[in-house]
Design a protein around this motif. Structure first.
Motif, PDB file in Angstrom:
ATOM      1  N   ASP A 221       0.809  -1.219   0.000  1.00 45.37           N
ATOM      2  CA  ASP A 221       0.000   0.000   0.000  1.00 45.37           C
ATOM      3  C   ASP A 221       0.845   1.273   0.000  1.00 45.37           C
ATOM      4  O   ASP A 221       0.309   2.377   0.125  1.00 45.37           O
ATOM      5  N   GLY A 222       2.158   1.122  -0.119  1.00 44.61           N
ATOM      6  CA  GLY A 222       3.039   2.281  -0.186  1.00 44.61           C
ATOM      7  C   GLY A 222       3.467   2.831   1.157  1.00 44.61           C
ATOM      8  O   GLY A 222       4.154   3.855   1.225  1.00 44.61           O
ATOM      9  N   LYS A 223       3.102   2.153   2.256  1.00 43.80           N
ATOM     10  CA  LYS A 223       3.395   2.655   3.590  1.00 43.80           C
ATOM     11  C   LYS A 223       4.633   2.003   4.222  1.00 43.80           C
ATOM     12  O   LYS A 223       4.817   2.056   5.433  1.00 43.80           O
ATOM     13  N   GLY A 224       5.461   1.386   3.385  1.00 47.69           N
ATOM     14  CA  GLY A 224       6.672   0.777   3.903  1.00 47.69           C
ATOM     15  C   GLY A 224       7.871   1.694   3.755  1.00 47.69           C
ATOM     16  O   GLY A 224       7.739   2.881   3.477  1.00 47.69           O
ATOM     17  N   TYR A 225       9.055   1.114   3.930  1.00 45.29           N
ATOM     18  CA  TYR A 225      10.289   1.901   3.803  1.00 45.29           C
ATOM     19  C   TYR A 225      11.360   1.039   3.127  1.00 45.29           C
ATOM     20  O   TYR A 225      11.197  -0.181   3.053  1.00 45.29           O
ATOM     21  N   ILE A 234       7.404  -2.858  -6.335  1.00 43.84           N
ATOM     22  CA  ILE A 234       8.261  -3.707  -5.504  1.00 43.84           C
ATOM     23  C   ILE A 234       8.485  -5.021  -6.254  1.00 43.84           C
ATOM     24  O   ILE A 234       7.525  -5.664  -6.693  1.00 43.84           O
ATOM     25  N   HIS A 235       9.741  -5.424  -6.422  1.00 40.84           N
ATOM     26  CA  HIS A 235      10.041  -6.662  -7.142  1.00 40.84           C
ATOM     27  C   HIS A 235       9.374  -7.843  -6.443  1.00 40.84           C
ATOM     28  O   HIS A 235       9.266  -7.886  -5.210  1.00 40.84           O
ATOM     29  N   GLU A 236       8.935  -8.833  -7.226  1.00 44.32           N
ATOM     30  CA  GLU A 236       8.233  -9.990  -6.660  1.00 44.32           C
ATOM     31  C   GLU A 236       9.063 -10.704  -5.607  1.00 44.32           C
ATOM     32  O   GLU A 236       8.528 -11.171  -4.593  1.00 44.32           O
TER      33      GLU A 236
END
Length: 355
Positions: A221-225, A234-236
């Motif tokens: 959801d885009g809330k990581g770092y 994000i690569h599989e």
């Protein structure tokens, strides 16, 4: 007496009915205690089901998903890698690759077996044991996705090294028994970039390995770092390791908290599968594991005790349980099956061991 899939049989179970070949020849007689070579014999003769007794004298043994020798090789490889980075700013890539190859070969030998997630547990330092566990889980997912061996090698290396950046985090932060301060948490989050920098200076590693190390804390959801990547930005490989990393971290005992039960960790992954994680990959993860394998002795919230006789692919934490003892611990004559998908107020509260 219960009916059991042969694939779920473990040494120590006692046969309740004799087993015959298709030609009518006695293969194994009733009352025999199953040994490993008996189980292999049953599989060779394509015996799909057996009948066993459930009693306090039965002592099933857990079959290891990987051998202790291979686990030790992987543990040694990651420990030596950390030492190499500390001492000489280099690591033995060949040793790591050999460990991944052994893990992959052993896991591919038993591709039809669902993984009991307690099988990879071992008593060792959290950091190193965690890296090996995440590597095993990631490889199982890669095998399920039918990755080629070269991709399994990359995925396995990235998973094994995913926390390598913690070599640059102060030990008092890594081993702090309480909650981290805001500043300490900011420093801890830097381990992804530290690790990316560490492997970026090494020869012989594919670029995707460094992506896994850098991005295993990115969230769907885009809330990581560290970069706030969204979805398939994000690569599989990184999305796979993210799932495996969180599962093992949740279920492991740490200096500041006990691990949570596997079914609670799975419930978390399912819930977060529409937010933090790739939902399709979470489903792949769930299909490869068996939280409560057929034959597992369990205690229900109702107080009753029984044995798992079936599971639901879409609801792995709510299997079908055959009740064998009432809430007072007394054996019951007329046994009943409880489908936990139909009794939402009931559920498994403990896994029992036959003693």
């Amino acid at each position: 007496m219960i009916k059991l899939y042969t694939s779920a049989a473990t040494p120590g179970m006692i046969l309740a009915k004799p087993i015959y070949t298709k030609e009518g020849r006695l293969l194994i007689d009733r009352e025999m205690v199953l040994k490993e070579f008996y189980i292999e014999k049953l599989k060779r003769y394509s015996i799909n089901h057996i009948y066993i007794y459930w009693s306090k004298s039965s002592k099933p043994e857990i079959q290891k998903i990987i051998t202790e020798e291979t686990r030790t090789i992987a543990l040694t490889a990651i420990k030596d890698a950390v030492t190499g980075i500390h001492m000489k700013k280099e690591m033995d890539i060949q040793k790591l690759q050999t460990a991944i190859l052994r893990l992959t070969e052993e896991l591919m030998e038993d591709r039809g077996i669902l993984l009991n997630l307690t099988d990879i547990r071992s008593i060792d330092e959290y950091t190193f044991g965690h890296c090996v566990n995440v590597c095993v889980l990631a490889l199982i997912m890669g095998i399920a996705l039918e990755y080629e061996k070269k991709d399994l090698q990359i995925l396995g290396l990235g998973a094994l090294l995913h926390d390598i950046g913690k070599v640059n985090i102060r030990s008092e932060i890594l081993t702090k028994p309480g909650a981290l301060t805001e500043e300490e948490y900011k420093e801890m989050k830097k381990h992804t970039l530290y690790g990316y920098q560490v492997v970026g200076n090494l020869k012989g590693l594919k670029e995707e390995v460094s992506w896994i190390i850098r991005d295993h804390h990115e969230r769907f959801d885009g809330k990581g770092y560290p970069s706030g990547l969204i979805g398939k930005q994000i690569h599989e490989f990184s999305r796979i390791v993210a799932i495996c990393d969180v599962y093992d971290a949740l279920t492991s005992h740490r200096v500041y908290r006990p691990g949570i039960p596997p079914h609670d960790a799975i419930e978390y992954l399912i819930t977060m599968g529409y937010h933090q994680f790739d939902c399709d990959l979470v489903k792949i993860f769930l299909k490869q594991i068996s939280i409560y394998p057929v034959g597992t002795l369990v205690k229900l919230r109702s107080g009753e005790e029984g044995i798992v006789v079936n599971s639901h692919e879409d609801f792995p934490t709510r299997p079908v349980v055959r009740v064998l003892r009432d809430a007072l611990g007394n054996p019951i004559e007329i046994r009943k099956n409880v489908d936990l998908t139909e009794q939402l107020n009931n559920g498994i509260v403990d896994i029992l061991k036959a003693v």
